[in-house]
Design a protein around this motif. Structure first.
Motif, PDB file in Angstrom:
ATOM      1  N   LYS A 172       0.510  -1.275  -0.157  1.00  0.00           N
ATOM      2  CA  LYS A 172       0.609   0.137   0.332  1.00  0.00           C
ATOM      3  C   LYS A 172       1.158   1.375   0.114  1.00  0.00           C
ATOM      4  N   THR A 173       2.558   1.316  -0.196  1.00  0.00           N
ATOM      5  CA  THR A 173       2.750   2.196   0.279  1.00  0.00           C
ATOM      6  C   THR A 173       3.949   2.505  -1.016  1.00  0.00           C
ATOM      7  N   THR A 174       3.963   3.621  -1.232  1.00  0.00           N
ATOM      8  CA  THR A 174       5.197   4.725  -2.358  1.00  0.00           C
ATOM      9  C   THR A 174       6.297   3.345  -2.213  1.00  0.00           C
ATOM     10  N   PHE A 175       7.068   3.412  -1.399  1.00  0.00           N
ATOM     11  CA  PHE A 175       7.864   2.739  -0.651  1.00  0.00           C
ATOM     12  C   PHE A 175       8.413   1.089  -1.027  1.00  0.00           C
ATOM     13  N   GLY A 176       6.938   0.301  -0.694  1.00  0.00           N
ATOM     14  CA  GLY A 176       6.943  -0.738  -1.262  1.00  0.00           C
ATOM     15  C   GLY A 176       6.793  -1.210  -2.599  1.00  0.00           C
ATOM     16  N   ARG A 177       6.342  -0.334  -3.199  1.00  0.00           N
ATOM     17  CA  ARG A 177       6.298  -0.192  -4.917  1.00  0.00           C
ATOM     18  C   ARG A 177       7.855   0.183  -5.677  1.00  0.00           C
ATOM     19  N   TYR A 178       8.308   1.136  -5.030  1.00  0.00           N
ATOM     20  CA  TYR A 178      10.072   0.971  -5.353  1.00  0.00           C
ATOM     21  C   TYR A 178      10.475   0.224  -5.082  1.00  0.00           C
ATOM     22  N   ILE A 179      10.294  -0.839  -3.626  1.00  0.00           N
ATOM     23  CA  ILE A 179      11.443  -2.198  -3.792  1.00  0.00           C
ATOM     24  C   ILE A 179      10.615  -3.403  -4.841  1.00  0.00           C
ATOM     25  N   TYR A 180       9.826  -3.288  -5.459  1.00  0.00           N
ATOM     26  CA  TYR A 180       9.496  -4.348  -6.453  1.00  0.00           C
ATOM     27  C   TYR A 180       9.996  -3.586  -7.684  1.00  0.00           C
ATOM     28  N   ALA A 181       9.887  -3.069  -8.268  1.00  0.00           N
ATOM     29  CA  ALA A 181      10.637  -1.638  -9.105  1.00  0.00           C
ATOM     30  C   ALA A 181      11.755  -1.621  -9.440  1.00  0.00           C
ATOM     31  N   ILE A 182      12.364  -1.723  -7.908  1.00  0.00           N
ATOM     32  CA  ILE A 182      14.079  -2.154  -8.773  1.00  0.00           C
ATOM     33  C   ILE A 182      14.367  -2.927  -8.653  1.00  0.00           C
ATOM     34  N   GLY A 183      13.953  -4.327  -8.227  1.00  0.00           N
ATOM     35  CA  GLY A 183      13.751  -6.050  -8.146  1.00  0.00           C
ATOM     36  C   GLY A 183      13.731  -6.375  -9.470  1.00  0.00           C
ATOM     37  N   GLY A 184      12.811  -5.337 -10.289  1.00  0.00           N
ATOM     38  CA  GLY A 184      12.069  -5.711 -10.779  1.00  0.00           C
ATOM     39  C   GLY A 184      13.308  -5.625 -13.169  1.00  0.00           C
ATOM     40  N   ASN A 185      13.533  -4.099 -12.365  1.00  0.00           N
ATOM     41  CA  ASN A 185      14.664  -3.532 -13.326  1.00  0.00           C
ATOM     42  C   ASN A 185      15.301  -2.504 -13.375  1.00  0.00           C
ATOM     43  N   GLU A 186      15.848  -2.634 -12.220  1.00  0.00           N
ATOM     44  CA  GLU A 186      17.100  -1.363 -11.082  1.00  0.00           C
ATOM     45  C   GLU A 186      17.593  -0.003 -12.481  1.00  0.00           C
ATOM     46  N   LYS A 187      17.820  -0.815 -13.737  1.00  0.00           N
ATOM     47  CA  LYS A 187      18.289   0.595 -14.208  1.00  0.00           C
ATOM     48  C   LYS A 187      16.509   1.230 -14.538  1.00  0.00           C
ATOM     49  N   ALA A 188      15.936   0.607 -15.614  1.00  0.00           N
ATOM     50  CA  ALA A 188      14.371   1.336 -15.420  1.00  0.00           C
ATOM     51  C   ALA A 188      13.909   2.057 -14.238  1.00  0.00           C
TER      52      ALA A 188
END
Length: 320
Positions: free
Chosen positions: A188-204
């Protein structure tokens, strides 16, 4: 759709199957006393593994959680036992249970932040950085305790690990709160979405404007905090801080994360899946003890389970 549902439920099905097999092989497994004991033991690994989940979701790893657990709990025990002495001012400061616990959490988060700082500032692989912290924290624990357990910490502190609240062990309540908070953070938080985003594609993630280093820093800080919580639970249950506490706990936490469906490549996984993974590890450990399996064989079996979970993860990705 059915295949997708089956895939998501495979860890839960494995847990039920394991419980069924052990209950058939041992009539002691399904007793109330044993089940509460299993839940107490699982609670420690749940707290540690939840923090590990955030790290692995970013395609990282933290090998230091067992040693951080040991050092933070030793500091807590030392403060509860002896307090702080300021000889220059002829002053003694004693610590309440709350004060000792808060210091332990502070030590945990600082050590975790140090991991994150080294990884982000010097671009050191997480495996190497946290392996170094594993050694540093273990050595610091031995220096602090002089290799001697710190015991008799008081009934108030012991209640945290051994007490009951509303008919349920206190450690179970604590781990439940930790899980609910981390589920909220990841979902439910932006921080959590950032974690998934970094793990999915750090450069992106970086190119999209996410401060990758800051997120990594705080994720490792949270992992250290979760390890400290686990340390408080272990120490309070034993009413003693052991110098060798937390040995191999990092392996159990990584196992729980992987078995729970979190990909070591990052970007895929859930906190609830990790809880199921921790339950599988806890039930497996308990079942092997009840069946009087040699501790050496227990390690072999546990390693095999981890390997099987990784193979399943890789195969599922290859089928996509």
């Amino acid at each position: 759709m059915n295949k997708e549902l089956l895939k998501k439920s495979q860890s839960l099905l494995a847990l039920f199957a394991l419980c069924l097999v052990i209950s058939i092989l041992s009539d002691k497994f399904m007793t109330t006393t044993n089940l509460w004991n299993v839940l107490r033991q699982i609670s420690v690994n749940v707290c540690i593994s939840v923090g590990m989940t955030l790290v692995v979701l970013m395609a990282g790893i933290d090998l230091s959680v067992g040693s951080v657990l040991a050092f933070s709990s030793a500091v807590c025990a030392g403060l509860l036992k002896s307090g702080l002495e300021f000889q220059s001012f002829d002053l003694f400061v004693g610590f309440t249970v709350l004060g000792g616990v808060l210091v332990a959490l502070l030590v945990g988060i600082l050590m975790g932040l140090f991991n994150g700082f080294v990884i982000t500032k010097f671009s050191i692989p997480p495996f190497v950085a946290t392996l170094a912290m594993l050694t540093i924290a273990r050595g610091a624990t031995m220096l602090y305790t002089k290799g001697i357990p710190i015991s008799n910490l008081g009934s108030g502190f012991e209640f945290i690990g051994s007490g009951w609240l509303l008919g349920i062990p206190v450690p179970v309540w604590i781990s439940l709160v930790v899980v609910l908070v981390m589920v909220f953070v990841t979902k439910k938080t932006t921080f959590g979405r950032y974690i998934y985003a970094i793990g999915g594609n750090e450069k992106a993630a970086f190119l999209s404007g996410i401060n990758v280093n800051r997120v990594k820093l705080w994720v490792y800080g949270l992992a250290g905090t979760m390890a400290a919580i686990g340390g408080v639970l272990v120490t309070s249950r034993l009413n003693s801080a052991q110098p060798n506490a937390g040995v191999s706990y990092e392996l159990d936490s990584i196992a729980a994360v992987v078995i729970g469906g979190t990909s070591l490549s990052g970007g895929v996984g859930t906190v609830t899946g990790t809880v199921i993974g921790a339950a599988i590890i806890g039930v497996l450990n308990n079942g092997l003890v009840l069946l009087d399996v040699s501790p050496f064989w227990q390690q072999v079996v546990k390693g095999g389970v981890i390997l099987l979970a990784v193979i399943i993860d890789r195969k599922s990705k290859g089928n996509k």
